[in-house]
Design an enzyme around this catalytic site. Structure first.
Site, short mmCIF file in Angstrom:
data_model
loop_
_atom_site.label_atom_id
_atom_site.label_comp_id
_atom_site.label_asym_id
_atom_site.label_seq_id
_atom_site.Cartn_x
_atom_site.Cartn_y
_atom_site.Cartn_z
CD GLU A 261 -8.01 -3.18 -0.33
OE1 GLU A 261 -6.78 -3.11 -0.64
OE2 GLU A 261 -8.43 -4.11 0.31
CG HIS B 282 -7.48 0.20 2.55
ND1 HIS B 282 -8.25 -0.69 3.71
CD2 HIS B 282 -6.97 -0.80 2.08
CE1 HIS B 282 -7.61 -1.88 3.88
NE2 HIS B 282 -6.90 -1.99 2.78
CG HIS C 128 -1.96 -1.01 1.14
ND1 HIS C 128 -2.66 -1.44 -0.05
CD2 HIS C 128 -2.80 -1.50 2.14
CE1 HIS C 128 -3.49 -2.15 -0.03
NE2 HIS C 128 -3.67 -2.35 1.49
#
Length: 345
Positions: A309, A175, A101
């Site tokens: 996502e 997210h 991420h």
């Protein structure tokens, strides 16, 4: 339509945008974090449908990425390296030997510049951030924009845009952990998910894509006609077990339908649909969610939220045949995801 701006104790800006129906989305300039989404249930009661901390200051660490903008690359990059134009780039490792991420200094950890806007039937915020060449190990000076638009049709539209002066890797997402029961009344195990996907990406024991795509037919990953999330949680199917009894997998969308995902909570009557021009989605059922965190309504536990996502596939950096995450200097990254909320008829 209404926009409210509050300054938090630690100096961030907290934006609350409300449409004419009373639906409200709250977010921070820190990480572009969505802290709350209020939508009605079948009785007209407005309740929060995303996970968020009770104490705003707790977002400063936020290892679960609650509500955050994720980038430059959402997902896991194997061995924290990738090669572009015969040059290998080493990224920061923040999950074992891998890069997750965007790394520790990713988009979820920066203060975004914010401008608000309002029209006759929309209200929103436009967030911008400039990421310098070399930050986190990524090449290129990148200018990123994320726009949150709330409409009177109870749609939250997220538009992503970016340019770079050097070929780089980029796929942004949001997210948020959704829980349609309202105010975290129940876990998401009984949520019914319908997804327009024939294939998902196989993971190894470290949740890294193997390079293989698996047909969803006759597996707990077949959501084409709708199924409860609990089917995968209680499954003995190897890929569910690898994800610690649940899902943390990339699903490749079929490119024949505008609506990619539909989520329904029968108790509250809430339905959320997801439309996007992204090629796929990671569905994460919070199997590794830290327990005991002080959330706005209750303490956290596993399976308390589900993330959708929407993004390209980081597997494309190491394997052929996956949706690309490469952005060239002469291109503009433009992606959109729309989360729509309604009540069961």
């Amino acid at each position: 339509m209404k926009i409210e701006i509050e300054k938090t104790k630690n100096g961030w800006q907290h934006y609350k945008i409300t449409n004419d129906n009373g639906m409200r989305v709250s977010l921070l300039n820190f990480g572009g974090i969505i802290t709350e989404i209020l939508v009605p249930n079948r009785k007209g009661r407005f309740e929060n449908v995303v996970l968020g901390f009770k104490n705003i200051a707790d977002y400063e660490q936020n290892p679960n990425y609650f509500g955050a903008i994720v980038g430059r690359v959402a997902g896991r990059i194997q061995d924290a390296t990738f090669t572009l134009n015969d040059e290998t780039y080493s990224l920061e490792s923040n999950e074992g030997s891998h890069h997750l991420h965007g790394g520790p200094g990713g988009f979820h950890q920066v203060i975004w510049d914010v401008a608000t806007f309002q029209t006759a039937d929309t209200v929103g915020v436009k967030l911008t951030h400039s990421s310098e060449d070399g930050v986190g190990g990524y090449p290129g000076n990148l200018n990123a924009t994320v726009t949150y638009t709330l409409t009177n049709h109870n749609e939250l539209i997220i538009d992503y845009s970016a340019t770079t002066d050097k070929t780089t890797a980029l796929t942004m997402t949001n997210h948020s952990y959704f829980n349609l029961s309202g105010n975290l009344a129940e876990t998401i195990q009984n949520h019914i998910v319908t997804m327009d996907s024939d294939e998902f990406v196989e993971l190894d024991e470290e949740l890294i894509p193997t390079g293989k795509k698996i047909d969803v037919t006759d597996t707990p990953f077949d959501f084409r006609h709708g199924r409860k999330i609990s089917d995968g949680i209680h499954s003995t199917y190897e890929q569910n077990l690898i994800a610690t009894n649940g899902y943390d997998h990339y699903f490749l969308f079929n490119q024949n339908d505008d609506e990619k995902i539909r989520v329904k909570d029968q108790t509250s009557g809430r339905i959320m649909t997801v439309k996007t021009n992204q090629p796929g989605v990671v569905m994460y059922t919070s199997t590794n969610l830290d327990e005991g965190l002080e959330l706005a309504e209750r303490k956290s536990e596993r399976y308390l939220g589900v993330c959708f996502e929407t993004q390209g596939s980081p597997a494309s950096l190491h394997h052929e045949g996956f949706p690309s995450v490469i952005l060239k200097a002469d291109e503009t990254y433009e992606k959109q995801t729309v989360f729509s909320f309604k009540i069961e008829d």
